[in-house]
Enzyme design. Sequence first.
Site, PDB file in Angstrom:
ATOM      1  N   GLY A 108       0.805  -1.215   0.000  1.00 57.41           N
ATOM      2  CA  GLY A 108       0.000   0.000   0.000  1.00 57.41           C
ATOM      3  C   GLY A 108       0.838   1.265   0.000  1.00 57.41           C
ATOM      4  CB  SER A 109       4.035   2.159   1.465  1.00 63.83           C
ATOM      5  OG  SER A 109       3.398   2.165   2.724  1.00 63.83           O
ATOM      6  CB  SER A 154       7.493   2.175   5.877  1.00 64.69           C
ATOM      7  OG  SER A 154       7.117   1.036   6.615  1.00 64.69           O
ATOM      8  CB  THR A 198       4.998  -0.731  10.246  1.00 64.96           C
ATOM      9  OG1 THR A 198       5.657  -1.134   9.028  1.00 64.96           O
ATOM     10  CG2 THR A 198       3.573  -1.251  10.247  1.00 64.96           C
ATOM     11  CG  PHE A 199       9.917   3.920   9.399  1.00 66.98           C
ATOM     12  CD1 PHE A 199       9.392   4.592   8.312  1.00 66.98           C
ATOM     13  CD2 PHE A 199      11.268   4.119   9.685  1.00 66.98           C
ATOM     14  CE1 PHE A 199      10.177   5.436   7.525  1.00 66.98           C
ATOM     15  CE2 PHE A 199      12.063   4.960   8.909  1.00 66.98           C
ATOM     16  CZ  PHE A 199      11.506   5.618   7.825  1.00 66.98           C
ATOM     17  CB  THR A 200       8.760  -2.604  11.324  1.00 64.07           C
ATOM     18  OG1 THR A 200       7.411  -2.852  10.948  1.00 64.07           O
ATOM     19  CG2 THR A 200       8.804  -1.769  12.582  1.00 64.07           C
ATOM     20  CB  THR A 201       7.824  -3.023   5.666  1.00 64.79           C
ATOM     21  OG1 THR A 201       6.552  -2.779   6.246  1.00 64.79           O
ATOM     22  CG2 THR A 201       7.682  -3.991   4.504  1.00 64.79           C
ATOM     23  N   GLY A 255      -2.954   0.491   5.148  1.00 66.42           N
ATOM     24  CA  GLY A 255      -1.900   0.675   4.153  1.00 66.42           C
ATOM     25  C   GLY A 255      -2.446   0.749   2.733  1.00 66.42           C
ATOM     26  NE  ARG A 256      -6.570  -4.115   2.593  1.00 68.84           N
ATOM     27  CZ  ARG A 256      -6.178  -4.549   3.775  1.00 68.84           C
ATOM     28  NH1 ARG A 256      -4.900  -4.519   4.104  1.00 68.84           N
ATOM     29  NH2 ARG A 256      -7.050  -5.027   4.644  1.00 68.84           N
ATOM     30  CD  GLN A 303      -1.655  -3.479  -0.878  1.00 63.33           C
ATOM     31  OE1 GLN A 303      -1.503  -2.444  -1.513  1.00 63.33           O
ATOM     32  NE2 GLN A 303      -1.210  -3.611   0.352  1.00 63.33           N
ATOM     33  CD  GLU A 339      -2.488  -6.482   2.266  1.00 68.11           C
ATOM     34  OE1 GLU A 339      -1.446  -7.014   1.854  1.00 68.11           O
ATOM     35  OE2 GLU A 339      -2.522  -5.313   2.678  1.00 68.11           O
TER      36      GLU A 339
END
Length: 567
Positions: free
Chosen positions: A156-157, A212, A214-217, A273-274, A356, A360
């Site tokens: 989604g980003s 991102s 989450t900034f963790t992907t 996200g999407r 997506q 998703e």
Amino acid sequence: MASPALISESEQWKDLKQHVSEIQTTHLRDLMNDVDRCQSMMVEHEGIFLDYSRQRVTKETMGKLFKLAEAAHLKEKIEKMYGGEKINSTENRSVLHVALRAAREKEIYSDGKNVVPEVWQVLDKIKDFSEKVRSGAWIGATGKPLKDVVSVGIGGSFLGPLFVHAALQTDAVAAEYAKGRQLRFLANVDPVDVARSIKDLDPETTLVVVVSKTFTTAETMLNARTLREWISSSLGAGAVAKHMVAVSTNLPLVKDFGIDPANAFAFWDWVGGRYSVCSAVGVLPLSLQYGFSVVEKFLEGARSIDNHFYSAPFESNIPVLVGLLSVWNVTFLGYPARAILPYSQALEKFAPHIQQLSMESNGKGVSIDGTPLPFEAGEIDFGEPGTNGQHSFYQLIHQGRVIPCDFIGAVRSQQPIYLKGEVVSNHDELMSNFFAQPDALAYGKNPDELLRDKVPDHLIPHKTFTGNRPSLSILLPSLSAYDVGQLLAIYEHRIAVQGFVWGINSFDQWGVELGKSLATQVRKQLHASRVEEKPVQGFNFSTTTLLSRFLEVRTPYDGTVLPKNVI
Ligand code: F6P
């Protein structure tokens, strides 16, 4: 009386189930002769024309579908979404992408707080920042203006912004604003994508936007570190502050990464996200490329559909109609797929985005309260622009499996061409196919017609088209930023309608977690084998064999190697 736990237990569902056998006795060839029926299946909103007369439905079917919507409490669910209720119950979150494009004065609440002022705070910040970059007031570490942007993000980003970018590229107004600038995307963790995204770019004149939620992907963070290295190895570590900005809901991690929080653009956990293209996820990179005024039009287009979806009666509500028809096709008629067929090259990235958004969201096996679904929900979305798709997979659509099709076209071309002496303009040539294909699918061609055409007997079975293949047509006035925003919102809401009727949670995505956690184990193994020469262990025979084979080629980890721009 309390609602049944599953919509499939409702009388309205059972009634539709029974109605299927009636529809199985009809053929679109006959249904299309009923002008009154066809007229009732055409709907217009602000110049967007929906024709669903080629769906395998009668007026009676539609009546039953509206009753099903009532039984599923569709209206109430839409109101709950707009009202900021935590309808994403497995993540305890509101679902408020509509707030991202709400008018400044609108009030939309989540957790008792009006979220619209925060939305506009970020939009104003994007406007200000993008104007500074575009005007050259914001310069890079070596004093040069930043004319190119690489947006790093995945899922989604990435997919929504890519779709809108592709759509605006050839719009005359947007293209004028984009002169001399480039917007690229880096999504895949494949180093080949790194090489492609920075090919011929100069770090001195490039701005990297790390996107991102989450900034963790894992993929995005490795790509972000790779581009940080690309910048700092060429311009020095201090250059990162001028050449990297971020879009995230996780501002502490943005800071830890080394991006100045002043250059971070926030969004919120109530944006899936999407569903995030209308947040800074899409608005920042697109404003850098096209200017904020163009992107604002895109937001306004989406807003017009948000208002329509919220207030129009179901009988004339485009997202509700197309959503209910998809439920009918997937669950009652048993068609597992849906083809997205825009007759517009500008919409070349629309189907990947919808893949997506839809899969998703609605690829779920349990109801919102965890009960296994006794029916199929979600569908397989795929597509290509016409006419390219015609020369690819349409054979299967015409004579193989039945796949409900969405034909999407525009009255005006973004780039009209008419060659003197040609029978029609280039856009009319394209659109001839847009109008012809739905009829070919609906009517088909039977053996009698083939005999009349003097087709030899042995070829008749091969040349027969059974027809009766459903489609719907959406004709847009043009493909301006505003129209693109409308199209996006129609599909976002359509997918929510489907999920609301099926009684599932369209806003979580637990199905992506298992693969991610298994990849973590493999990552540890690859490190241990490459760096410490540890044997492969803890995997099944198949994975052990594959990993061992992969590890036979030694690729030592002996320092940073950035792509050499060999492509
Ligand atoms: O694929 C799972 C997913 O969580 C998507 O829903 C999301 O769009 C994508 O990963 C990227 O996530 P993020 O924006 O947090 O990096």
